[in-house]
Design an enzyme around this catalytic site. Structure first.
Site, PDB file in Angstrom:
ATOM      1  N   PHE A 192      -9.201   6.111   4.412  1.00 47.80           N
ATOM      2  CA  PHE A 192      -9.238   4.641   4.335  1.00 47.80           C
ATOM      3  C   PHE A 192      -9.117   4.078   5.755  1.00 47.80           C
ATOM      4  O   PHE A 192      -8.293   4.535   6.541  1.00 47.80           O
ATOM      5  CB  PHE A 192      -8.068   4.149   3.473  1.00 47.80           C
ATOM      6  CG  PHE A 192      -8.306   2.805   2.840  1.00 47.80           C
ATOM      7  CD1 PHE A 192      -8.672   2.706   1.505  1.00 47.80           C
ATOM      8  CD2 PHE A 192      -8.167   1.630   3.574  1.00 47.80           C
ATOM      9  CE1 PHE A 192      -8.883   1.468   0.909  1.00 47.80           C
ATOM     10  CE2 PHE A 192      -8.378   0.394   2.996  1.00 47.80           C
ATOM     11  CZ  PHE A 192      -8.743   0.308   1.661  1.00 47.80           C
ATOM     12  N   ALA A 238      -3.447   6.114   2.811  1.00 49.05           N
ATOM     13  CA  ALA A 238      -2.079   6.359   3.291  1.00 49.05           C
ATOM     14  C   ALA A 238      -1.122   6.681   2.145  1.00 49.05           C
ATOM     15  O   ALA A 238      -0.155   7.419   2.324  1.00 49.05           O
ATOM     16  CB  ALA A 238      -1.587   5.132   4.051  1.00 49.05           C
ATOM     17  N   PHE A 239      -1.416   6.125   0.970  1.00 43.84           N
ATOM     18  CA  PHE A 239      -0.546   6.366  -0.183  1.00 43.84           C
ATOM     19  C   PHE A 239      -0.486   7.849  -0.540  1.00 43.84           C
ATOM     20  O   PHE A 239       0.535   8.347  -1.028  1.00 43.84           O
ATOM     21  CB  PHE A 239      -1.062   5.554  -1.386  1.00 43.84           C
ATOM     22  CG  PHE A 239      -0.133   5.570  -2.564  1.00 43.84           C
ATOM     23  CD1 PHE A 239       0.947   4.689  -2.601  1.00 43.84           C
ATOM     24  CD2 PHE A 239      -0.327   6.435  -3.627  1.00 43.84           C
ATOM     25  CE1 PHE A 239       1.819   4.695  -3.683  1.00 43.84           C
ATOM     26  CE2 PHE A 239       0.533   6.447  -4.712  1.00 43.84           C
ATOM     27  CZ  PHE A 239       1.607   5.567  -4.737  1.00 43.84           C
ATOM     28  N   ALA A 281      -3.945   4.159   8.576  1.00 41.39           N
ATOM     29  CA  ALA A 281      -3.950   2.765   9.037  1.00 41.39           C
ATOM     30  C   ALA A 281      -3.876   1.850   7.816  1.00 41.39           C
ATOM     31  O   ALA A 281      -4.801   1.825   7.002  1.00 41.39           O
ATOM     32  CB  ALA A 281      -5.223   2.473   9.832  1.00 41.39           C
ATOM     33  N   VAL A 282      -2.766   1.159   7.700  1.00 42.58           N
ATOM     34  CA  VAL A 282      -2.614   0.183   6.617  1.00 42.58           C
ATOM     35  C   VAL A 282      -2.663  -1.202   7.262  1.00 42.58           C
ATOM     36  O   VAL A 282      -1.860  -1.504   8.144  1.00 42.58           O
ATOM     37  CB  VAL A 282      -1.289   0.388   5.846  1.00 42.58           C
ATOM     38  CG1 VAL A 282      -1.299  -0.440   4.554  1.00 42.58           C
ATOM     39  CG2 VAL A 282      -1.052   1.855   5.511  1.00 42.58           C
ATOM     40  N   THR A 285      -5.528  -6.079   1.938  1.00 44.54           N
ATOM     41  CA  THR A 285      -5.047  -5.870   0.576  1.00 44.54           C
ATOM     42  C   THR A 285      -3.718  -6.563   0.307  1.00 44.54           C
ATOM     43  O   THR A 285      -2.848  -6.603   1.183  1.00 44.54           O
ATOM     44  CB  THR A 285      -4.870  -4.355   0.291  1.00 44.54           C
ATOM     45  OG1 THR A 285      -4.227  -4.196  -0.972  1.00 44.54           O
ATOM     46  CG2 THR A 285      -4.038  -3.671   1.356  1.00 44.54           C
ATOM     47  N   HIS A 299      -1.759  -5.190  -1.510  1.00 50.99           N
ATOM     48  CA  HIS A 299      -0.906  -4.012  -1.761  1.00 50.99           C
ATOM     49  C   HIS A 299      -0.272  -3.479  -0.485  1.00 50.99           C
ATOM     50  O   HIS A 299       0.359  -2.440  -0.498  1.00 50.99           O
ATOM     51  CB  HIS A 299      -1.723  -2.880  -2.397  1.00 50.99           C
ATOM     52  CG  HIS A 299      -2.389  -3.269  -3.662  1.00 50.99           C
ATOM     53  ND1 HIS A 299      -1.735  -3.911  -4.672  1.00 50.99           N
ATOM     54  CD2 HIS A 299      -3.655  -3.092  -4.077  1.00 50.99           C
ATOM     55  CE1 HIS A 299      -2.576  -4.133  -5.658  1.00 50.99           C
ATOM     56  NE2 HIS A 299      -3.758  -3.653  -5.315  1.00 50.99           N
ATOM     57  N   PHE A 351       5.338  10.330  11.753  1.00 50.57           N
ATOM     58  CA  PHE A 351       4.776   9.112  11.158  1.00 50.57           C
ATOM     59  C   PHE A 351       3.793   8.468  12.135  1.00 50.57           C
ATOM     60  O   PHE A 351       4.172   7.652  12.974  1.00 50.57           O
ATOM     61  CB  PHE A 351       5.929   8.155  10.825  1.00 50.57           C
ATOM     62  CG  PHE A 351       5.505   6.915  10.091  1.00 50.57           C
ATOM     63  CD1 PHE A 351       5.070   6.972   8.777  1.00 50.57           C
ATOM     64  CD2 PHE A 351       5.551   5.673  10.706  1.00 50.57           C
ATOM     65  CE1 PHE A 351       4.688   5.818   8.095  1.00 50.57           C
ATOM     66  CE2 PHE A 351       5.179   4.515  10.035  1.00 50.57           C
ATOM     67  CZ  PHE A 351       4.740   4.596   8.727  1.00 50.57           C
ATOM     68  N   ARG A 394      -4.317  -0.303  18.807  1.00 51.73           N
ATOM     69  CA  ARG A 394      -3.376   0.826  18.800  1.00 51.73           C
ATOM     70  C   ARG A 394      -4.051   2.183  18.619  1.00 51.73           C
ATOM     71  O   ARG A 394      -3.400   3.222  18.693  1.00 51.73           O
ATOM     72  CB  ARG A 394      -2.321   0.603  17.701  1.00 51.73           C
ATOM     73  CG  ARG A 394      -1.295  -0.423  18.103  1.00 51.73           C
ATOM     74  CD  ARG A 394      -0.596  -1.057  16.912  1.00 51.73           C
ATOM     75  NE  ARG A 394       0.364  -2.080  17.328  1.00 51.73           N
ATOM     76  CZ  ARG A 394       0.056  -3.310  17.736  1.00 51.73           C
ATOM     77  NH1 ARG A 394      -1.210  -3.685  17.801  1.00 51.73           N
ATOM     78  NH2 ARG A 394       0.990  -4.164  18.094  1.00 51.73           N
TER      79      ARG A 394
END
Ligand code: INI
Length: 175
Positions: A22, A56-57, A80-81, A86, A88, A113, A127
């Site tokens: 994702f 990532a989930f 990457a979130v 989202t 979520h 992490f 980043r």
């Protein structure tokens, strides 16, 4: 007093990497900087295994399985979130960070992490920039340092605190 520090020489160390697909336009950059960081510090290509997961989930479960396999000195998680994408965001970022931390504590293997949690796409791209500060390269450095710290602590666990190796050898010779 004893000061114990990890080293950044990664020769002979083995690393697993879990990378989310994702937001691949960001995570692929994190991955290439992470691989550069590992090889730059002496890790052989054959000592790196990369596993791709949907998002990532899904990272924590795979990171835990890799850590349990006893094939790696450390596992690196990359994802990457991005909030804008989202509603979520909170669920995914919270679960990824909690799960990764838990997997590391459960297995006793360093699990790093390297998941970006950003407000905007621009922040994520910044980043993951290969020439500027990049979280993938940082994650590689942290993994090497933690693998080295853990290795050192395991090796010294057999020795009583404050006992120098030479005095152990002397005592053994007397027996
Ligand atoms: N996964 C990410 O890695 N980053 C995101 O920003 C994201 N968003 O925005 O939804 C995302 N979602 C997918 C999620 O991680 C799982 O793969 C999916 O819910 C299936 O379990």
């Amino acid at each position: 007093m004893k000061l114990r520090k990890g080293s950044h020489d990664a020769t002979g160390l083995r690393f697993g990497i879990v990378v989310a697909k994702f937001n691949k336009f960001v995570t692929s950059k994190l991955l290439s900087s992470c691989l550069d960081g590992l090889t730059k510090h002496g890790v052989k290509d054959a000592d790196i295994e990369v596993v791709r997961v949907p998002g990532a989930f899904e990272i924590p479960l795979v990171a835990k399985v890799l850590a349990q396999s006893a094939r790696f000195d450390a596992v690196i998680c990359l994802g990457a979130v991005i909030r804008g994408d989202t509603p979520h965001f909170e669920y995914i970022s919270t679960e990824a960070s909690r799960g990764i931390g838990q997997a590391s504590l459960d297995t006793g293997i360093p699990i790093i992490f390297g998941v970006l949690t950003t407000e905007t796409v621009a922040q994520a791209i910044e980043r993951a920039d290969p020439v500027k500060f990049n979280r993938g390269g940082e994650a590689a450095k942290s993994a090497i340092e933690m693998a080295s710290v853990l290795k050192m602590l395991k090796e010294s666990a057999d020795k009583p605190a404050g006992t120098k190796l030479t005095s152990i050898k002397r005592a053994r010779r007397k027996r």
